[in-house]
Design an enzyme around this catalytic site. Sequence first.
Site, PDB file in Angstrom:
ATOM      1  CD  GLU A  62      13.206   0.549   7.831  1.00 34.51           C
ATOM      2  OE1 GLU A  62      13.800  -0.160   8.017  1.00 34.51           O
ATOM      3  OE2 GLU A  62      12.521   0.958   6.789  1.00 34.51           O
ATOM      4  CB  CYS A 110      13.056   9.166   8.305  1.00 32.22           C
ATOM      5  SG  CYS A 110      14.366   7.996   7.546  1.00 32.22           S
ATOM      6  CD  GLU A 145       9.474  13.248  11.466  1.00 32.16           C
ATOM      7  OE1 GLU A 145       8.219  12.723  11.573  1.00 32.16           O
ATOM      8  OE2 GLU A 145      10.302  12.546  11.072  1.00 32.16           O
ATOM      9  CE  LYS A 203      -2.077   3.093   2.037  1.00 25.59           C
ATOM     10  NZ  LYS A 203      -1.581   4.272   1.675  1.00 25.59           N
TER      11      LYS A 203
HETATM   12  P1  NAD Z   1       2.268   8.560   7.084  1.00 29.15           P
HETATM   13  O1  NAD Z   1       2.472   7.601   8.589  1.00 29.15           O
HETATM   14  O2  NAD Z   1       1.393   9.601   7.254  1.00 29.15           O
HETATM   15  O3  NAD Z   1       1.706   7.589   6.092  1.00 29.15           O
HETATM   16  C1  NAD Z   1       2.799   6.546   5.877  1.00 29.15           C
HETATM   17  C2  NAD Z   1       1.796   5.412   4.912  1.00 29.15           C
HETATM   18  O4  NAD Z   1       0.792   4.907   6.145  1.00 29.15           O
HETATM   19  C3  NAD Z   1       0.716   6.116   3.913  1.00 29.15           C
HETATM   20  O5  NAD Z   1       0.917   4.803   2.957  1.00 29.15           O
HETATM   21  C4  NAD Z   1      -0.514   6.168   4.538  1.00 29.15           C
HETATM   22  O6  NAD Z   1      -1.590   5.999   3.762  1.00 29.15           O
HETATM   23  C5  NAD Z   1      -0.362   4.852   5.637  1.00 29.15           C
HETATM   24  N1  NAD Z   1      -1.442   5.088   6.605  1.00 29.15           N
HETATM   25  C6  NAD Z   1      -1.590   6.209   7.472  1.00 29.15           C
HETATM   26  N2  NAD Z   1      -2.436   5.918   8.474  1.00 29.15           N
HETATM   27  C7  NAD Z   1      -2.753   4.277   8.504  1.00 29.15           C
HETATM   28  C8  NAD Z   1      -3.330   3.615   9.202  1.00 29.15           C
HETATM   29  N3  NAD Z   1      -4.092   4.035  10.163  1.00 29.15           N
HETATM   30  N4  NAD Z   1      -3.230   2.119   8.859  1.00 29.15           N
HETATM   31  C9  NAD Z   1      -2.430   1.852   7.952  1.00 29.15           C
HETATM   32  N5  NAD Z   1      -1.853   2.542   7.035  1.00 29.15           N
HETATM   33  C10 NAD Z   1      -1.843   3.921   7.430  1.00 29.15           C
HETATM   34  O7  NAD Z   1       3.670   9.172   6.829  1.00 29.15           O
HETATM   35  P2  NAD Z   1       4.237   9.886   5.594  1.00 29.15           P
HETATM   36  O8  NAD Z   1       3.547  11.336   6.052  1.00 29.15           O
HETATM   37  O9  NAD Z   1       3.863   9.509   4.341  1.00 29.15           O
HETATM   38  O10 NAD Z   1       5.531   9.887   5.799  1.00 29.15           O
HETATM   39  C11 NAD Z   1       6.415  10.901   6.685  1.00 29.15           C
HETATM   40  C12 NAD Z   1       6.895  10.302   7.671  1.00 29.15           C
HETATM   41  O11 NAD Z   1       7.643   8.868   7.719  1.00 29.15           O
HETATM   42  C13 NAD Z   1       7.927  11.162   8.718  1.00 29.15           C
HETATM   43  O12 NAD Z   1       7.585  10.965  10.202  1.00 29.15           O
HETATM   44  C14 NAD Z   1       9.161  10.357   8.486  1.00 29.15           C
HETATM   45  O13 NAD Z   1      10.042  10.677   9.677  1.00 29.15           O
HETATM   46  C15 NAD Z   1       9.055   8.835   8.431  1.00 29.15           C
HETATM   47  N6  NAD Z   1       9.631   8.116   7.709  1.00 29.15           N
HETATM   48  C16 NAD Z   1      10.592   7.272   8.401  1.00 29.15           C
HETATM   49  C17 NAD Z   1      11.654   6.487   7.843  1.00 29.15           C
HETATM   50  C18 NAD Z   1      12.528   5.548   8.507  1.00 29.15           C
HETATM   51  O14 NAD Z   1      13.047   4.765   7.941  1.00 29.15           O
HETATM   52  N7  NAD Z   1      12.402   5.624  10.019  1.00 29.15           N
HETATM   53  C19 NAD Z   1      11.567   6.509   6.363  1.00 29.15           C
HETATM   54  C20 NAD Z   1      10.840   7.508   5.693  1.00 29.15           C
HETATM   55  C21 NAD Z   1       9.874   8.241   6.372  1.00 29.15           C
HETATM   56  O1  6OD Z   2      18.518   3.812   3.078  1.00 32.71           O
HETATM   57  C1  6OD Z   2      17.647   3.308   3.511  1.00 32.71           C
HETATM   58  O2  6OD Z   2      17.485   2.057   3.621  1.00 32.71           O
HETATM   59  C2  6OD Z   2      16.354   3.712   4.284  1.00 32.71           C
HETATM   60  N1  6OD Z   2      15.610   3.054   4.749  1.00 32.71           N
HETATM   61  C3  6OD Z   2      16.324   5.137   4.209  1.00 32.71           C
HETATM   62  C4  6OD Z   2      15.207   5.786   4.724  1.00 32.71           C
HETATM   63  C5  6OD Z   2      15.241   7.033   4.717  1.00 32.71           C
HETATM   64  C6  6OD Z   2      14.112   7.920   5.352  1.00 32.71           C
HETATM   65  O3  6OD Z   2      13.450   8.845   4.802  1.00 32.71           O
END
Ligand code: NAD
Ligand code: 6OD
Length: 484
Positions: free
Chosen positions: A252, A286, A388, A176
């Site tokens: 993550e 992230c 964040e 998804k």
């Molecule tokens: P988000 O949590 O809003 O959405 C991520 C995904 O989850 C989307 O596909 C969304 O449709 C889905 N989703 C939302 N609510 C849901 C629910 N209740 N049940 C199931 N699925 C659901 O995140 P975003 O705004 O798309 O991305 C930004 C965030 O992601 C930031 O907080 C960033 O730090 C984090 N992020 C973390 C990493 C990591 O590796 N730690 C990497 C990239 C992004």
């Molecule tokens: O480099 C990666 O494998 C990874 N998971 C990066 C994540 C970046 C976050 O936005």
Amino acid sequence: MKRIQNYIDGRFVGGVREFPDVNPADGTVIAQVAEAGQEQVDEGVAAARRASQDEWGQISVRERAARLHRVADAIEKRFDCFVQAEVADTGKPLSLASRLDVPRAAANFRVFADLIKTVGIESFQTETADGSSALNYAIRKPLGVVGIITPWNLPLLLLTWKVAPALACGNTVVVKPSEETPATAALLAEAIQDAGIPQGVYNVVHGFGPGSAGEFLTRHADVNAITFTGESRTGAAILQSVATTVKPVSFELGGKNAAIVFGDCEFDAAVGGIAEAVFLNTGQVCLCCERVYVERRIFNAFVDALKKKAESLRLGWPSDPSTNLGPLISAQHRDKVLSYYKLAEDEGATLVTGGGVPAFGDGRDGGFYLQPTIYTGLAESARCVKEEIFGPVCHIAPFDSEEEAIAMANDAKYGLAASIWTGNLKRGHRVAQQMNVGITWVNCWFLRDLRTPFGGAGLSGIGREGGMHSLNFYSELNNICVQL
Ligand code: NAD
Ligand code: 6OD
């Protein structure tokens, strides 16, 4: 108008309704996306279940690995298509998608194909009380159907980071992608078809979170595990969803990452590295750094140098090769980041540069651009230092001692990444080992080896992926004990 459909059992299919896919660079609608309802999610999961019991669950590891290499070949063959789709969906500079996102997608498949072919199994020869012995060995089996939920910031990179090891371990998947960036997950379906991966192994359902495809997938009784990248709050909601069916999760999540810059650092390299860590992908990674701690004796010089770097960034059309900074992903996300710019003022910050919305006098004014922004002067307890923001912004604070810097960097609910900048490697090791995070870089940032553990502590996640950590998450181990 282009249409992006769900992909179930090897066929592109519609959904319950459509929603628009918007280009963040100018706000125009570039496609209509079919939203999957409960019925399409059920069909995707059923197709994945059948495929897991069929050819994909039975072919040799060598053959599986060969097909994953073919997926990488197919991505490389469609390189320009992937780049263009990713740029249109995210607004990121074409140069970034070409150097980072698309090459990493191919690399994700190659690394996990090679790893699954070469990995051994754990075994122990056990001495028993009666003087005889037993042989213990653990075999690796697929989990079954894995649900994969991904965010919008690095859509293809993060999707393939999970799809590749899941398939390498013999699982089938229902993914998804984010509602903001559906295009490359659909293109990946074509690459997967080309590579001879059987139908039903890779399925895509589009839609939103609560009350939509995301929630239908996480709640589904026939999904064996959920791997999720996104916001910490969403992780909390998914944990509740999976609780009734007791699925393993890998999360993550968000970060509020710190950099510590010592006075003995290689100054220009540190300024360049921090500029990248703050502003790459318009601060929407992230791992990006939103808290910079600088030793007081170089504080003023560092703030001036980072200001110059920020002001030299070119906010342009994503397809312009000289653009370094694209827009934010959506109007809603820009409003969120702007609300933090306002909050920083209310919390007493000094604005060093930026702080507003740029004006272009062309189509970009319909997009979601924001000036790269630097603040100083906030208390460590300020919300802008604790929460964040996920935009092109950082706060810089001075420190006087190593202990103080470590304490400030560690004073966070998140624990994803940190970077240390020093000319004294002994200090680099010492400080790095005291960081309460999953990933620490010394004199670099976002330098990746895909075999290393990746993930975060605290609000930043549950578990680790990468190399063997991915293989362990995406496998069920069966330990066999044989009396000899
Ligand atoms: P988000 O949590 O809003 O959405 C991520 C995904 O989850 C989307 O596909 C969304 O449709 C889905 N989703 C939302 N609510 C849901 C629910 N209740 N049940 C199931 N699925 C659901 O995140 P975003 O705004 O798309 O991305 C930004 C965030 O992601 C930031 O907080 C960033 O730090 C984090 N992020 C973390 C990493 C990591 O590796 N730690 C990497 C990239 C992004
Ligand atoms: O480099 C990666 O494998 C990874 N998971 C990066 C994540 C970046 C976050 O936005």
